[in-house]
Design a protein around this motif. Structure first.
Motif, PDB file in Angstrom:
ATOM      1  N   LEU A   1       9.473   1.714   2.790  1.00 15.56           N
ATOM      2  CA  LEU A   1       9.731   0.993   4.035  1.00 15.56           C
ATOM      3  C   LEU A   1      10.500  -0.283   3.757  1.00 15.56           C
ATOM      4  O   LEU A   1      10.355  -0.885   2.696  1.00 15.56           O
ATOM      5  CB  LEU A   1       8.421   0.606   4.711  1.00 15.56           C
ATOM      6  N   ASP A   2      11.279  -0.701   4.724  1.00 17.11           N
ATOM      7  CA  ASP A   2      11.949  -1.992   4.682  1.00 17.11           C
ATOM      8  C   ASP A   2      11.025  -2.976   5.394  1.00 17.11           C
ATOM      9  O   ASP A   2      10.961  -3.008   6.622  1.00 17.11           O
ATOM     10  CB  ASP A   2      13.306  -1.904   5.386  1.00 17.11           C
ATOM     11  N   PHE A   3      10.276  -3.754   4.614  1.00 18.48           N
ATOM     12  CA  PHE A   3       9.276  -4.654   5.193  1.00 18.48           C
ATOM     13  C   PHE A   3       9.892  -5.814   5.961  1.00 18.48           C
ATOM     14  O   PHE A   3       9.209  -6.482   6.726  1.00 18.48           O
ATOM     15  CB  PHE A   3       8.334  -5.182   4.107  1.00 18.48           C
TER      16      PHE A   3
ATOM     17  N   ARG B   1       0.846  -1.181   0.000  1.00 23.21           N
ATOM     18  CA  ARG B   1       0.000   0.000   0.000  1.00 23.21           C
ATOM     19  C   ARG B   1       0.886   1.237   0.000  1.00 23.21           C
ATOM     20  O   ARG B   1       1.984   1.241   0.547  1.00 23.21           O
ATOM     21  CB  ARG B   1      -0.899  -0.013   1.228  1.00 23.21           C
ATOM     22  N   ILE B   2       0.389   2.294  -0.618  1.00 16.73           N
ATOM     23  CA  ILE B   2       1.117   3.555  -0.663  1.00 16.73           C
ATOM     24  C   ILE B   2       0.231   4.619  -0.035  1.00 16.73           C
ATOM     25  O   ILE B   2      -0.917   4.798  -0.443  1.00 16.73           O
ATOM     26  CB  ILE B   2       1.495   3.947  -2.107  1.00 16.73           C
ATOM     27  N   PHE B   3       0.784   5.326   0.966  1.00 21.41           N
ATOM     28  CA  PHE B   3       0.031   6.337   1.687  1.00 21.41           C
ATOM     29  C   PHE B   3       0.538   7.732   1.363  1.00 21.41           C
ATOM     30  O   PHE B   3       1.705   7.914   1.009  1.00 21.41           O
ATOM     31  CB  PHE B   3       0.138   6.107   3.201  1.00 21.41           C
ATOM     32  N   MET B   4      -0.349   8.717   1.480  1.00 21.38           N
ATOM     33  CA  MET B   4       0.013  10.110   1.321  1.00 21.38           C
ATOM     34  C   MET B   4       0.416  10.625   2.708  1.00 21.38           C
ATOM     35  O   MET B   4      -0.420  10.662   3.610  1.00 21.38           O
ATOM     36  CB  MET B   4      -1.165  10.917   0.780  1.00 21.38           C
TER      37      MET B   4
ATOM     38  N   VAL C   1       0.979  -0.235   7.681  1.00 23.92           N
ATOM     39  CA  VAL C   1       2.337  -0.213   7.163  1.00 23.92           C
ATOM     40  C   VAL C   1       2.277  -0.087   5.645  1.00 23.92           C
ATOM     41  O   VAL C   1       1.502  -0.764   4.986  1.00 23.92           O
ATOM     42  CB  VAL C   1       3.086  -1.497   7.575  1.00 23.92           C
ATOM     43  N   GLY C   2       3.090   0.795   5.101  1.00 25.42           N
ATOM     44  CA  GLY C   2       3.141   0.968   3.656  1.00 25.42           C
ATOM     45  C   GLY C   2       4.152   2.034   3.277  1.00 25.42           C
ATOM     46  O   GLY C   2       4.733   2.692   4.131  1.00 25.42           O
ATOM     47  N   HIS C   3       4.338   2.193   1.980  1.00 25.78           N
ATOM     48  CA  HIS C   3       5.233   3.217   1.459  1.00 25.78           C
ATOM     49  C   HIS C   3       4.517   4.558   1.484  1.00 25.78           C
ATOM     50  O   HIS C   3       3.301   4.637   1.706  1.00 25.78           O
ATOM     51  CB  HIS C   3       5.649   2.862   0.028  1.00 25.78           C
ATOM     52  N   PHE C   4       5.277   5.645   1.206  1.00 20.35           N
ATOM     53  CA  PHE C   4       4.720   6.993   1.201  1.00 20.35           C
ATOM     54  C   PHE C   4       5.042   7.679  -0.117  1.00 20.35           C
ATOM     55  O   PHE C   4       6.115   7.486  -0.682  1.00 20.35           O
ATOM     56  CB  PHE C   4       5.307   7.820   2.348  1.00 20.35           C
TER      57      PHE C   4
END
Length: 132
Positions: free
Chosen positions: A70-72, A26-29, A87-90
């Protein structure tokens, strides 16, 4: 007398995807605060869990684009008892005005908070005009 308004804390929003992605995450703002100073703008972005080596900041066609990955592997094997954020990227983008000196943008990441300094271009700074 102006009425006081309570500021509402924005909820974490998932980025509305406009293109397909090959990343299975998932990618978050990230939430952002923008402050104006006499020298330019300060942009503060919340990116919890992102390492400074995993941040990509670039300017292209007057758009400032910030991506944090992120480093998952840090989360493998963990069973959360309670979580307040997913948890997710931005990813976040800002269109820059011609008043910003794009060549002098600086960034600092500390404790999951990314601070960007967007300085005013010399031609946009206030100046006194001498009368002859």
């Amino acid at each position: 007398m102006a009425s006081k308004k309570e500021l509402q804390v924005a909820q974490k929003r998932e980025l509305e995807k406009k293109e397909e992605t090959t990343i299975p995450a998932r990618i978050f703002m990230p939430s952002a605060d923008i402050y104006e100073t006499k020298d330019g703008l300060n942009v503060v972005l919340e990116m919890p869990g992102v390492d400074k080596n995993s941040v990509d900041i670039r300017v292209e066609d007057d758009v400032l684009k910030v991506d944090g990955k992120l480093d998952f592997s840090k989360y493998r094997g963990l069973q959360p008892l309670y979580t307040e954020y997913n948890v997710g990227h931005f990813s976040r983008s800002f269109r820059l005005s011609s008043k910003i000196d794009q060549g002098k943008i600086a960034a600092e990441l500390k404790d999951g908070v990314l601070s960007l300094m967007l300085p005013l271009a010399e031609k946009a700074k206030p100046r006194a005009i001498q009368v002859n």
